[in-house]
Design an enzyme around this catalytic site. Structure first.
Site, PDB file in Angstrom:
ATOM      1  N   CYS A   1      -2.344   9.338   2.419  1.00 47.94           N
ATOM      2  CA  CYS A   1      -1.972   8.777   1.118  1.00 47.94           C
ATOM      3  C   CYS A   1      -2.989   9.167   0.051  1.00 47.94           C
ATOM      4  CB  CYS A   1      -1.815   7.263   1.208  1.00 47.94           C
ATOM      5  SG  CYS A   1      -3.273   6.438   1.840  1.00 47.94           S
TER       6      CYS A   1
ATOM      7  N   GLU B   1       0.888  -1.173   0.000  1.00 47.74           N
ATOM      8  CA  GLU B   1       0.000   0.000   0.000  1.00 47.74           C
ATOM      9  C   GLU B   1       0.917   1.212   0.000  1.00 47.74           C
ATOM     10  OE1 GLU B   1      -3.327  -0.101  -0.072  1.00 47.74           O
ATOM     11  OE2 GLU B   1      -3.584  -2.259   0.189  1.00 47.74           O
TER      12      GLU B   1
END
Ligand code: NAD
Length: 525
Positions: A280, A246
């Protein structure tokens, strides 16, 4: 079953993490850096606990994991304060984006995991007459989880829980930037009273993470930068073991001419500056159609200039940068953009006070050759790009190495969904920002350099499982049509083949019947 779930690792006395407050700059605490031997010992404890945890079965595991919810109910607000002490983020953010996000995932797993992980039937083609097919899932074993500092609680605990549900045991290496939260996570699983070794928390830095990648784990789940992700994947390739990454993003927000611009302006401010831009899925490229550009940008500026920056005790909207070196990236990106023609609309500099505070910054006249356009900034900066129309915005949004998240703003929902479908990213929102990551039913992850794999939702539980296919012959046919002997069967196989590919059911059935008779046609009387 003992009451201890996570055992503190034996420290290597010479090496410590020094934790400084991002709000005041004062030194808060020291934490041991676990050595490679500490990591191996933690993995061995997790290995020893694996079979027992797996064999408890899903129902019992979910009952035990419900104690995590009980601990969060009792201690969640205390934990949120510790997370804010560690990161400087507002208490509201610590409670909602860290603790509540985990609570939502726990509830999702409790309700949905039994169905998602249950054995299920699959179709069996006619050529395999007399058989049935099943798909089932079994845990991978010991999972190594390595987490970042921006959401140090959620991004550590969420994958741990998803792995545990399926029967894996876990060794978690939290970020060295946020070790106070690492201790919060350790306390959470200790208080929940998981069996010994089921969750091991090892504090440490990159060397500890690297040791975990080399250790005897069966899967690696990594959240962090692309640079480290590459190293994790290279280590996994040596074994080889599955790896989920990720990674970063450069998320696009596309504002169409028919958008509700007041709501979109609030969204741009929150989407770019929540958690001080250290998300993010922060808005990192704002594309605005030229017909509304100036009016919209002015609305965003009003919102941004109302943002209160400060520490958790200041009732602020936005805290400091969590990781001091990240300030350098932010200032470098801004300086490069200005040098190449960008204009600072507001902000642009570090705030002159203790701690790691940076003014929320808006930049216009951004062009694709700027570093701030190409690279993830991960800080409180909103670069704005004027586009002719939404087609140009879509082309630019997709023409990038990252593909994590994106949003489209229009009052025409059909058009919004269509544009969202054409975006090259793991998830997209229409008239919203960031929030989709909080929905535990939706798979989350990136494409291109933003990562590999998904967590949350059904994919997120199955990511931690092996898939097993089982085919069962029910014993109806003694004479398997495709087994030996082959003599005389070829014409029937060819008839079956032509019938199947030509989608001619009678021809196919005829071939099959002949094969069941050993390749012969029906006997003539
Ligand atoms: P990082 O890569 O510097 O560190 C992440 C973790 O990896 C830390 O625990 C670190 O100690 C460990 N590590 C460092 N070197 C290692 C090595 N050689 N082997 C194994 N582990 C090692 O990332 P960061 O600065 O903590 O996090 C910020 C990045 O994370 C940003 O790029 C952000 O976009 C990304 N991120 C992605 C998601 C997502 O879900 N896609 C979520 C949050 C953050």
């Amino acid at each position: 079953m003992t009451a201890v779930s996570t055992s503190p690792t034996t420290p290597s006395p010479a090496r410590v993490i020094e934790k400084f407050s991002p709000v005041s700059g004062e030194k808060l605490q020291e934490f041991p850096i676990s050595s490679a031997e500490d990591v191996e010992a933690a993995v061995a404890r997790a290995r020893a606990a694996f079979v027992g945890w797996r064999d408890l079965g899903l129902t019992r595991r979910l009952e035990i994991l419900d104690r995590v919810r009980e601990v969060l109910l009792k201690k969640g607000e205390e934990y949120a304060r510790e997370i804010s002490r560690d990161t400087g983020k507002p208490y509201q953010d610590s409670l909602s984006t860290e603790i509540l996000a985990v609570a939502l995932l726990l509830e999702y797993n409790r309700k949905k995991a039994p169905k998602i992980l249950a054995r299920r039937r699959a179709k069996t083609p006619i050529v395999f007459a007399g058989k049935s097919s099943l798909i089932e899932y079994f845990p991978r074993g010991v999972v190594g989880v390595i987490s970042p500092w921006n959401f140090p609680f959620q991004l550590g605990v969420a994958p741990v829980i998803s792995a545990l549900v399926g029967g894996n045991t876990v060794v978690l290496k939290p970020s060295e930037v946020t070790p106070i939260t690492g201790e919060v996570v350790r306390d959470l699983f200790a208080q929940a009273g998981l069996p010994e070794g089921v969750v091991e928390v090892i504090q440490g830095d990159g060397s500890t993470g690297a040791a975990l990648c080399q250790a005897d784990v069966d899967m690696l789940f990594f959240t962090g930068s692309v640079a480290t992700g590459r190293k994790v994947m290279a280590a996994a390739a040596k074994r080889p073991i599955p790896v989920e990454l990720e990674l970063g993003g450069k998320d696009a927000m596309i504002v169409c001419a028919d958008a509700n611009i007041k709501r979109a302006a609030k969204a741009a401010a929150w989407g770019a500056f929540a958690n001080c831009g250290q998300v993010c899925v922060s808005v990192e490229r704002l594309f605005v159609v030229e017909s509304i550009h100036d009016k919209f940008v002015e609305l965003v500026r009003e919102e941004v200039e109302n943002i209160r920056v400060g520490g958790p005790d200041d009732d602020a909207d936005v805290g400091p940068m969590i990781f001091a070196p990240q300030l350098k990236t932010v200032t470098r990106h801004i300086a490069d953009a200005i040098e190449r023609g960008a204009k600072v609309l507001t902000g642009g500099e570090q705030l002159r006070r203790d701690g790691q505070f940076f003014a929320p910054t808006m930049l216009t006249d951004i062009t694709p050759e700027m570093e701030i356009y190409r690279e993830e900034t991960f800080g409180p900066v909103l670069p704005i790009i004027k586009v002719r129309d939404e087609e140009e915005a879509l082309r630019l949004a997709n023409d990038h190495k990252y593909g994590l998240n994106a949003s489209v703003w229009t009052q025409n929902i059909k058009k919004g969904i269509s544009l969202a479908s054409r975006l090259e990213c793991g998830q997209a929102t229409v008239n919203d920002v960031i929030n989709s990551v909080g929905n535990p039913s939706l798979p989350f992850g990136g494409v291109k350099s933003s990562g590999i794999g998904r967590y949350h939702g059904p994919d997120g539980l199955r990511a931690f499982m092996h898939t097993k296919a089982i085919m069962v012959d029910r014993g109806i046919l003694n004479n398997e049509p495709l087994w030996f002997p082959y003599a005389g069967k070829y014409p029937a196989v060819a008839q079956l083949f032509r019938g199947l590919l030509g989608r001619k059911v009678p021809q196919m059935a005829g071939g099959m019947i002949k094969l069941l008779r050993g390749g012969k046609s029906k006997k003539k009387r």
